[in-house]
Design a protein around this motif. Structure first.
Motif, PDB file in Angstrom:
ATOM      1  N   TYR A 230       0.625  -1.541   0.165  1.00  0.00           N
ATOM      2  CA  TYR A 230      -0.470   0.369  -0.255  1.00  0.00           C
ATOM      3  C   TYR A 230       0.886   0.995   0.034  1.00  0.00           C
ATOM      4  O   TYR A 230       0.850   2.094   1.311  1.00  0.00           O
ATOM      5  CB  TYR A 230      -0.999  -0.301   1.129  1.00  0.00           C
ATOM      6  CG  TYR A 230      -1.860   1.044   1.063  1.00  0.00           C
ATOM      7  CD1 TYR A 230      -2.779   1.052   0.546  1.00  0.00           C
ATOM      8  CD2 TYR A 230      -1.848   2.790   1.547  1.00  0.00           C
ATOM      9  CE1 TYR A 230      -4.357   1.397   0.149  1.00  0.00           C
ATOM     10  CE2 TYR A 230      -3.449   2.860   1.817  1.00  0.00           C
ATOM     11  CZ  TYR A 230      -4.705   2.802   0.692  1.00  0.00           C
ATOM     12  OH  TYR A 230      -5.055   3.701   0.486  1.00  0.00           O
ATOM     13  N   GLU A 244      -4.280   1.760   5.177  1.00  0.00           N
ATOM     14  CA  GLU A 244      -3.455   0.671   6.406  1.00  0.00           C
ATOM     15  C   GLU A 244      -2.085   1.313   6.635  1.00  0.00           C
ATOM     16  O   GLU A 244      -1.009   2.081   5.995  1.00  0.00           O
ATOM     17  CB  GLU A 244      -2.087  -0.442   4.756  1.00  0.00           C
ATOM     18  CG  GLU A 244      -3.533  -1.300   3.827  1.00  0.00           C
ATOM     19  CD  GLU A 244      -4.383  -1.896   4.735  1.00  0.00           C
ATOM     20  OE1 GLU A 244      -3.220  -2.434   5.714  1.00  0.00           O
ATOM     21  OE2 GLU A 244      -5.273  -2.592   4.362  1.00  0.00           O
ATOM     22  N   THR A 266       1.342  -4.274   7.978  1.00  0.00           N
ATOM     23  CA  THR A 266       0.876  -2.856   7.865  1.00  0.00           C
ATOM     24  C   THR A 266      -0.440  -3.483   9.943  1.00  0.00           C
ATOM     25  O   THR A 266       0.952  -3.638  10.255  1.00  0.00           O
ATOM     26  CB  THR A 266      -0.172  -2.164   7.026  1.00  0.00           C
ATOM     27  OG1 THR A 266      -1.374  -3.728   6.824  1.00  0.00           O
ATOM     28  CG2 THR A 266       0.815  -2.341   6.051  1.00  0.00           C
ATOM     29  N   HIS A 268      -2.123  -4.963   8.994  1.00  0.00           N
ATOM     30  CA  HIS A 268      -2.560  -6.835   8.509  1.00  0.00           C
ATOM     31  C   HIS A 268      -1.214  -7.527   7.958  1.00  0.00           C
ATOM     32  O   HIS A 268       0.114  -6.306   8.009  1.00  0.00           O
ATOM     33  CB  HIS A 268      -3.136  -6.687   7.196  1.00  0.00           C
ATOM     34  CG  HIS A 268      -4.806  -5.568   7.577  1.00  0.00           C
ATOM     35  ND1 HIS A 268      -4.898  -4.728   6.988  1.00  0.00           N
ATOM     36  CD2 HIS A 268      -5.629  -6.337   8.119  1.00  0.00           C
ATOM     37  CE1 HIS A 268      -5.993  -4.318   7.754  1.00  0.00           C
ATOM     38  NE2 HIS A 268      -6.703  -5.742   7.880  1.00  0.00           N
ATOM     39  N   TRP A 270       1.172  -9.127   5.342  1.00  0.00           N
ATOM     40  CA  TRP A 270       1.256  -9.255   3.950  1.00  0.00           C
ATOM     41  C   TRP A 270       1.842 -10.791   3.414  1.00  0.00           C
ATOM     42  O   TRP A 270       2.844 -10.516   4.313  1.00  0.00           O
ATOM     43  CB  TRP A 270       0.857  -8.171   2.977  1.00  0.00           C
ATOM     44  CG  TRP A 270       0.018  -7.161   3.478  1.00  0.00           C
ATOM     45  CD1 TRP A 270       0.463  -6.147   4.750  1.00  0.00           C
ATOM     46  CD2 TRP A 270      -1.351  -6.625   2.123  1.00  0.00           C
ATOM     47  NE1 TRP A 270      -0.968  -5.652   4.683  1.00  0.00           N
ATOM     48  CE2 TRP A 270      -1.884  -6.216   3.270  1.00  0.00           C
ATOM     49  CE3 TRP A 270      -0.856  -7.128   1.863  1.00  0.00           C
ATOM     50  CZ2 TRP A 270      -2.955  -4.894   2.645  1.00  0.00           C
ATOM     51  CZ3 TRP A 270      -2.397  -6.780   0.509  1.00  0.00           C
ATOM     52  CH2 TRP A 270      -3.444  -5.730   1.598  1.00  0.00           C
ATOM     53  N   LYS A 281      -3.094 -10.026   1.682  1.00  0.00           N
ATOM     54  CA  LYS A 281      -3.505 -10.069   2.681  1.00  0.00           C
ATOM     55  C   LYS A 281      -4.102 -11.213   3.421  1.00  0.00           C
ATOM     56  O   LYS A 281      -4.642 -12.214   3.229  1.00  0.00           O
ATOM     57  CB  LYS A 281      -4.555  -8.902   3.428  1.00  0.00           C
ATOM     58  CG  LYS A 281      -4.972  -8.551   4.281  1.00  0.00           C
ATOM     59  CD  LYS A 281      -6.144  -7.818   4.506  1.00  0.00           C
ATOM     60  CE  LYS A 281      -6.296  -6.462   3.173  1.00  0.00           C
ATOM     61  NZ  LYS A 281      -7.264  -5.680   3.944  1.00  0.00           N
ATOM     62  N   ASP A 285      -7.374  -7.630  11.265  1.00  0.00           N
ATOM     63  CA  ASP A 285      -6.569  -6.075  11.893  1.00  0.00           C
ATOM     64  C   ASP A 285      -6.308  -6.725  13.059  1.00  0.00           C
ATOM     65  O   ASP A 285      -6.378  -7.049  13.840  1.00  0.00           O
ATOM     66  CB  ASP A 285      -7.787  -5.198  11.966  1.00  0.00           C
ATOM     67  CG  ASP A 285      -6.583  -3.803  12.733  1.00  0.00           C
ATOM     68  OD1 ASP A 285      -6.003  -4.763  12.914  1.00  0.00           O
ATOM     69  OD2 ASP A 285      -7.740  -3.267  12.364  1.00  0.00           O
TER      70      ASP A 285
END
Length: 293
Positions: A230, A244, A266, A268, A270, A281, A285
């Motif tokens: 991102y 993100e 982030t 998340h 990845w 992803k 979260d």
């Protein structure tokens, strides 16, 4: 920051983080205080600085350290910059108790000395860099790579004068061998992780601050390109506006069991299997995501 002056044990300064804060002074050992300076230059980014140091002999001389370094000779009312000629982001100052013109300052570039009260500093050309992370490569002999505070990312061979200039080569740079390896950058910047590609010793993935960005660098070809999942510069935006959210120092890690898999994060996690061309992803979260904070 709270120092007592060397000239008068009743003289105290306090640099206070508050909307109505700033530099306070007391002449009666803290029984009463007066606000003497509200300048943002000496109290910005308070969690990182808030450093104030009193002179060892002169009652009204006081130093405040921030992105710049400042000195006051009128009890803190006016500040003059004394950091020119050295690095920025100042965190500590030693004042010689016998000669207050003799100073040693500590900043993001290391240490520097002044013999003239901050008017001129020694060069910071000695090895005092602060490293965020280090990692080794698959070269033979291996290289050590890391990100320097307020500097660049660098790689060096672990043996002085060693070879390994490309494609995993070894040798010592003598006749017939590869040339000695000198310091080079694997890409990225100040606080970033460096992840050497386990399949190609000339390829590196490296990060920078504010989540900007994740770069793939090929040292052999000179190609460097952005591959973050991102890639959005978000400095100055609230977390609530950022889809993100990327930490100042975010992880960039190859799988120890599959050299094709690279992870980053982030809020998340990845995953990529093609060098950052595409990302998947693989988590929900992982933060509290509390709207109040």
């Amino acid at each position: 920051g709270v120092p007592v002056t060397g000239a008068d044990s009743n003289g105290v300064y306090a640099l206070v983080e508050n909307d109505n804060g700033g530099l306070f002074a007391s002449d009666d050992a803290g029984a009463t205080w007066r606000l003497v300076n509200t300048n943002r230059d000496i109290r910005q980014r308070a969690f990182y600085y808030t450093h104030v140091i009193a002179d060892t002999k002169a009652r009204d001389t006081v130093y405040a350290l921030n992105t710049g370094a400042y000195r006051s000779t009128d009890g803190g009312k006016t500040m003059t910059g004394v950091g020119a000629g050295t690095h920025g982001d100042h965190h500590d100052l030693w004042i010689d108790p016998d000669n207050p013109q003799h100073l040693v300052i500590g900043n993001d570039g290391g240490g520097a000395v002044s013999m003239a009260g901050g008017s001129g500093w020694t060069a910071q050309d000695f090895p005092t860099a602060q490293y965020y992370h280090v990692i080794t490569t698959k070269h033979i002999p291996y290289h050590v790579c890391g990100a320097q505070q307020d500097g660049s990312t660098v790689c060096l061979p672990n043996e002085t004068g060693a070879g390994g200039g490309g494609r995993g080569g070894g040798g010592g740079g003598g006749r017939g061998g590869p040339p000695p390896v000198t310091m080079y950058s694997p890409g990225g910047s100040e606080p970033g992780y460096v992840a050497p590609d386990p399949k190609d010793v000339d390829v590196f993935f490296a990060g920078g601050n504010n989540g900007s960005f994740l770069v793939r660098t090929n040292r052999r070809t000179g190609q460097s390109r952005e591959v973050h999942p991102y890639p959005r510069m978000f400095s100055g935006e609230p977390a609530s506006a950022i889809p993100e959210r990327v930490q100042w120092t975010f992880p960039i890690v190859f799988s120890p069991v599959d050299p094709n898999v690279l992870f980053t994060a982030t809020q998340h996690v990845w995953k990529t299997t093609n060098g950052g061309q595409d990302w998947t992803k693989i988590s929900n979260d992982l933060t509290r995501a509390d709207p109040k904070t």
